[in-house]
Write a protein that holds these residues in place. Structure first.
Motif, PDB file in Angstrom:
ATOM      1  N   ARG A  31       0.724  -1.102  -0.113  1.00 32.74           N
ATOM      2  CA  ARG A  31       0.106   0.080   0.062  1.00 32.74           C
ATOM      3  C   ARG A  31       0.845   1.301  -0.134  1.00 32.74           C
ATOM      4  NH1 ARG A  31      -4.955   0.430   0.650  1.00 32.74           N
ATOM      5  NH2 ARG A  31      -5.545  -1.233   2.161  1.00 32.74           N
ATOM      6  N   ASP A  36      -2.372   6.087  -0.802  1.00 33.96           N
ATOM      7  CA  ASP A  36      -3.193   5.074  -0.202  1.00 33.96           C
ATOM      8  C   ASP A  36      -3.897   3.869  -1.094  1.00 33.96           C
ATOM      9  OD1 ASP A  36      -4.327   3.933   2.139  1.00 33.96           O
ATOM     10  OD2 ASP A  36      -6.277   4.636   1.924  1.00 33.96           O
ATOM     11  N   SER A  37      -3.099   3.986  -2.346  1.00 33.25           N
ATOM     12  CA  SER A  37      -3.329   2.775  -3.118  1.00 33.25           C
ATOM     13  C   SER A  37      -2.844   1.566  -2.910  1.00 33.25           C
ATOM     14  CB  SER A  37      -2.831   3.001  -4.732  1.00 33.25           C
ATOM     15  OG  SER A  37      -3.420   4.208  -5.118  1.00 33.25           O
ATOM     16  N   ALA A  38      -3.693   0.395  -2.998  1.00 32.87           N
ATOM     17  CA  ALA A  38      -3.235  -0.834  -2.841  1.00 32.87           C
ATOM     18  C   ALA A  38      -2.544  -1.354  -4.246  1.00 32.87           C
ATOM     19  CB  ALA A  38      -4.443  -1.882  -2.306  1.00 32.87           C
ATOM     20  N   PRO A  59      -3.828  -8.388   2.938  1.00 37.20           N
ATOM     21  CA  PRO A  59      -5.088  -8.068   2.446  1.00 37.20           C
ATOM     22  C   PRO A  59      -6.023  -9.136   2.927  1.00 37.20           C
ATOM     23  CG  PRO A  59      -3.862  -9.394   0.644  1.00 37.20           C
ATOM     24  CD  PRO A  59      -2.870  -8.942   1.965  1.00 37.20           C
ATOM     25  N   SER A  60      -7.419  -8.936   3.032  1.00 38.37           N
ATOM     26  CA  SER A  60      -8.500  -9.426   3.375  1.00 38.37           C
ATOM     27  C   SER A  60      -8.497 -10.933   2.694  1.00 38.37           C
ATOM     28  CB  SER A  60      -9.768  -9.015   2.917  1.00 38.37           C
ATOM     29  OG  SER A  60     -10.105  -8.970   1.973  1.00 38.37           O
ATOM     30  N   GLU A  89     -10.497  -7.643  -3.171  1.00 35.09           N
ATOM     31  CA  GLU A  89     -11.569  -6.391  -2.356  1.00 35.09           C
ATOM     32  C   GLU A  89     -10.793  -5.091  -2.113  1.00 35.09           C
ATOM     33  OE1 GLU A  89     -12.391  -7.087   2.033  1.00 35.09           O
ATOM     34  OE2 GLU A  89     -14.327  -7.507   1.146  1.00 35.09           O
ATOM     35  N   GLU A  90      -9.506  -5.115  -1.790  1.00 38.88           N
ATOM     36  CA  GLU A  90      -9.061  -3.884  -1.698  1.00 38.88           C
ATOM     37  C   GLU A  90      -8.448  -3.152  -3.042  1.00 38.88           C
ATOM     38  OE1 GLU A  90      -8.236  -6.562   1.688  1.00 38.88           O
ATOM     39  OE2 GLU A  90      -8.093  -6.815  -0.608  1.00 38.88           O
TER      40      GLU A  90
END
Length: 141
Positions: A31, A36-38, A59-60, A89-90
């Motif tokens: 990140r 704030d970009s993944a 990540p999730s 998801e990110e």
């Protein structure tokens, strides 16, 4: 198909960190601390803003199949398998495969969850289909 067919060939420092982390059984992406970009695939600089202030995070693991195709092979070569583009998801999109389903059963929009498989000290990122808990619709009277 062996796991090594999907192994990351670490070229730069960030790719090496990613490969070593996978080999340890963990999935991490970067990140950007400035915008704030993944980010995926591992980079030295943020592709969105050019910052070098990138940090690793877990990540999730949740994602959705964006596209899929079936690679056809003879059974003696390991049989057919799917290649899928997964939207995490990110935000980042990555290429992998959905495991545990026949290749033709993988479909666009399917929810998936990441897992790391490790064999011979190399990790590979795979995805498993997620059962969607659907509640029956109520009749509107």
């Amino acid at each position: 198909m062996t796991m090594n067919d999907n192994a990351i060939n670490p070229a730069g420092p960030a790719a090496r960190v990613y490969a070593e982390t996978l080999a340890a059984g963990r999935f991490r992406i970067q990140r950007c601390q400035d915008c704030d970009s993944a980010i995926f695939y591992p980079r030295e600089l943020c592709p969105a803003c050019g910052s070098g202030d990138l940090h690793w995070f877990a990540p999730s693991g949740r994602g959705t199949v964006y596209a899929t195709t079936t690679v056809r092979r003879k059974e003696e070569a390991g049989g057919d398998y799917n290649v899928a583009l997964i939207d995490l998801e990110e935000g980042p999109r990555l290429m992998s495969r959905v495991d545990g389903l026949s290749p033709d059963a993988v479909c666009i929009g399917q929810p998936v969850r990441a897992r790391v498989a490790v064999e011979e000290d190399q990790g590979v990122l795979l995805f498993d289909a997620v059962e969607v808990d659907r509640q029956p619709e109520k009749d509107h009277e």
